[in-house]
Write an enzyme that holds these catalytic residues in place. Structure first.
Site, PDB file in Angstrom:
ATOM      1  N   HIS A 265      50.246   4.302  24.242  1.00 55.04           N
ATOM      2  CA  HIS A 265      51.298   5.840  24.645  1.00 55.04           C
ATOM      3  C   HIS A 265      50.749   6.439  25.657  1.00 55.04           C
ATOM      4  O   HIS A 265      50.992   6.812  27.051  1.00 55.04           O
ATOM      5  CB  HIS A 265      50.269   6.260  23.375  1.00 55.04           C
ATOM      6  N   GLU A 266      48.941   6.178  26.205  1.00 56.20           N
ATOM      7  CA  GLU A 266      47.689   7.034  27.190  1.00 56.20           C
ATOM      8  C   GLU A 266      48.670   6.365  28.728  1.00 56.20           C
ATOM      9  O   GLU A 266      49.201   6.398  29.196  1.00 56.20           O
ATOM     10  CB  GLU A 266      46.980   7.170  26.929  1.00 56.20           C
ATOM     11  N   HIS A 269      51.793   7.492  29.833  1.00 59.85           N
ATOM     12  CA  HIS A 269      51.920   8.906  30.602  1.00 59.85           C
ATOM     13  C   HIS A 269      51.288   8.819  31.694  1.00 59.85           C
ATOM     14  O   HIS A 269      52.050   9.051  33.110  1.00 59.85           O
ATOM     15  CB  HIS A 269      50.684   9.839  30.120  1.00 59.85           C
ATOM     16  N   GLU A 295      56.314  13.048  27.268  1.00 58.24           N
ATOM     17  CA  GLU A 295      56.576  12.654  25.750  1.00 58.24           C
ATOM     18  C   GLU A 295      57.418  10.591  25.791  1.00 58.24           C
ATOM     19  O   GLU A 295      57.323  10.575  24.968  1.00 58.24           O
ATOM     20  CB  GLU A 295      56.535  13.887  25.204  1.00 58.24           C
TER      21      GLU A 295
HETATM   22 ZN    ZN Z   1      51.272  11.563  24.550  1.00 58.15          ZN
END
Ligand code: ZN
Length: 501
Positions: A265-266, A269, A295
């Site tokens: 997830h990170e 980003h 997101e």
């Molecule tokens: Zn996030």
């Protein structure tokens, strides 16, 4: 005249960026490695730097330059015009709010944060309620001050987190989700789960988890010359430019998949930020500030790629090799089913891909009623519990596991939650568009995700803030936001996973 104003603008921009750089590094330090005893002093330093920042921002000559450039924006090149539009909008929002209200807000939020922690720990909503009442009252006043000809009420707050999104658009989105997903979730909860879960009860060495996280970073082509990762209580990503992108992870011995998916997830980003075009560096457009769009990238990597069968077909053997004993008798199929297990639960951050948007829908619904004065703070626990029963079929045993679970409202972040669900829906729309260009599922199973990164760089990442998120979505996918792709994606995936008719 225009050149003079540009000069003034650029001079101040450079100073504001320098201070911002310092804020990011100080914030990073405090979340990762700073000794506890340094917190007070750093708080003072941040206070002093914030005053310097505000002095620059509210300086008459600077405000005059921004206003002048905005009035004459027809003469600016398109990129700089976009920058001035964003800067002017943000400046106006700040200038419209009375200084006393801003001050009151920061004081109340500072006090509300420990009150929320105490209320959550003691399972006592009444400790937090008076602060939340004040915060809601301030947010309602802010909404009034910030209204424009086109933005009224709650829309003002929604637009702050995702430019162009309104209550009408979110209402339509969430009612469709409710209609389509609630029956699907009911169907799944009636099914018996038949796969092996024993391995999920074991402890997994944190050192080995860290080793695997580095492997994931390699698969995702994260550039460690322009970034780094550390540990923190809650995973996050921050940075200053494409040359300095930092992310954190958190490792639990008894939940080994948590660090894997947080890492993906990170890194989603982080990949976005590392792939912003170098031509935007140093401008006010050099990162992406749209929450849902950001997101959409982290969730694309985490869920659509990271929870796909193709991805693990290639990388599961590496995971097995890392945890030789623990995963020796666990098949790829068992692992795949576990990481996609759908379950109606109480806690948003632990929810699976399918039930997650319902957690958000509940918060969105309550939040708008709260700000539109249809619900008052004292009624929140009851309203919350009823919604969880109605939509997820679960009884909420305590406010700690219910209305007190999220930090957002204690910081006055109203309008933030819906971007989480919107991001997931955007990601499915990007996925659909990507599939028209190449064999995407096949690319999930390649040694690294270079091909996926390349497409996203070209269609999403390189633009940073230079385009409105709604335009990025439209240009990349050929149409405006359409939730049907998200619903189709979830229905197809879970019908298959659970052998539904
Ligand atoms: Zn996030």
């Amino acid at each position: 005249m225009i050149n003079e104003q540009k000069k003034k603008y650029f001079e101040t921009r450079e100073k504001l960026h320098a201070l911002n750089h310092a804020f990011v590094v100080l914030g990073w330090d405090s979340e990762t490695e700073a000794p506890i005893a340094s917190h007070d002093k750093r708080g003072d330093v941040i206070g002093t730097l914030s005053n310097m920042y505000n002095d620059l921002l509210f300086d008459e000559k600077y405000v005059e330059a921004v206003n002048y450039l905005h009035e004459n924006k027809a003469q600016l090149d398109p990129l700089f015009r976009r920058e001035i539009e964003i800067v002017k909008k943000n400046l106006d929002s700040t200038l419209k709010l009375p200084k006393e209200l801003l001050f009151e807000n920061s004081v109340v939020c500072a006090k509300a944060s420990p009150a929320w922690v105490e209320a959550k720990t003691k399972n006592d909503f009444s400790i937090f309620a008076p602060y939340l009442e004040k915060i809601v009252d301030i947010s309602r006043q802010m909404m009034k001050y910030l209204e424009t000809d086109s933005l009224k009420g709650y829309d003002v707050l929604l637009d702050q987190y995702e430019e162009g999104m309104t209550q009408a658009k979110y209402d339509e989105f969430f009612s469709l989700l409710k209609e389509e997903l609630v029956p699907l979730i009911r169907q799944i909860s009636e099914k018996e789960y038949s796969h092996n879960l024993k391995f999920t009860k074991l402890n997994y060495s944190i050192d080995k988890q860290k080793k695997f996280a580095k492997y994931i970073a390699e698969v995702m082509c994260f550039d460690y010359d322009r970034g780094l990762d550390k540990e923190s209580e809650h995973p996050f990503t921050s940075g200053n430019s494409r040359y300095d992108v930092r992310l954190t992870n958190h490792y639990y011995e008894d939940m080994f998949t948590s660090s894997i998916f947080s890492m993906i997830h990170e890194l989603g980003h982080a990949t976005f930020e590392q792939q912003v075009s170098p031509t935007l560096d140093g401008t006010a457009l050099s990162g992406c500030s749209a929450m849902a769009l950001h997101e959409s990238q982290s969730r694309f990597y985490e869920n659509i790629v990271g929870r796909s069968y193709e991805f693990w077909q290639t990388h599961y053997s590496k995971l097995q090799e890392t945890f030789k004993e623990e995963l020796a008798n666990v098949s790829l199929d068992d692992f795949y089913h576990f990481i996609n297990k759908a379950e109606c639960s109480l806690i948003r951050t632990e929810a699976d891909e399918l039930t997650y948007p319902l957690h958000i829908m509940i918060r969105y619904d309550i939040e708008q009623k709260l700000l539109n004065k249809e619900v008052e703070v004292k009624d929140l626990p009851a309203v919350w519990n009823k919604a969880y029963k109605d939509y997820l079929g679960v009884d909420v045993p305590s406010d700690t596991l219910g209305v007190l679970q999220d930090v957002h409202w204690s910081g006055g972040s109203f309008g933030y939650f819906p971007t989480y669900a919107l991001g997931s829906a955007y990601s499915a729309q990007f996925y659909n568009a990507m599939k028209k260009d190449f064999d995407v599922d096949g690319a999930f199973g390649e040694e690294n995700l270079g091909k996926i990164n390349k497409w996203l760089e070209e269609h999403v990442h390189k633009f940073g803030d230079s385009k409105r998120p709604v335009d990025i979505l439209k240009d990349a996918t050929g149409e405006e936001f359409n939730p049907k792709y998200y619903i189709e994606y979830l229905k197809e995936k879970y019908t298959k996973l659970y052998n539904l008719k």
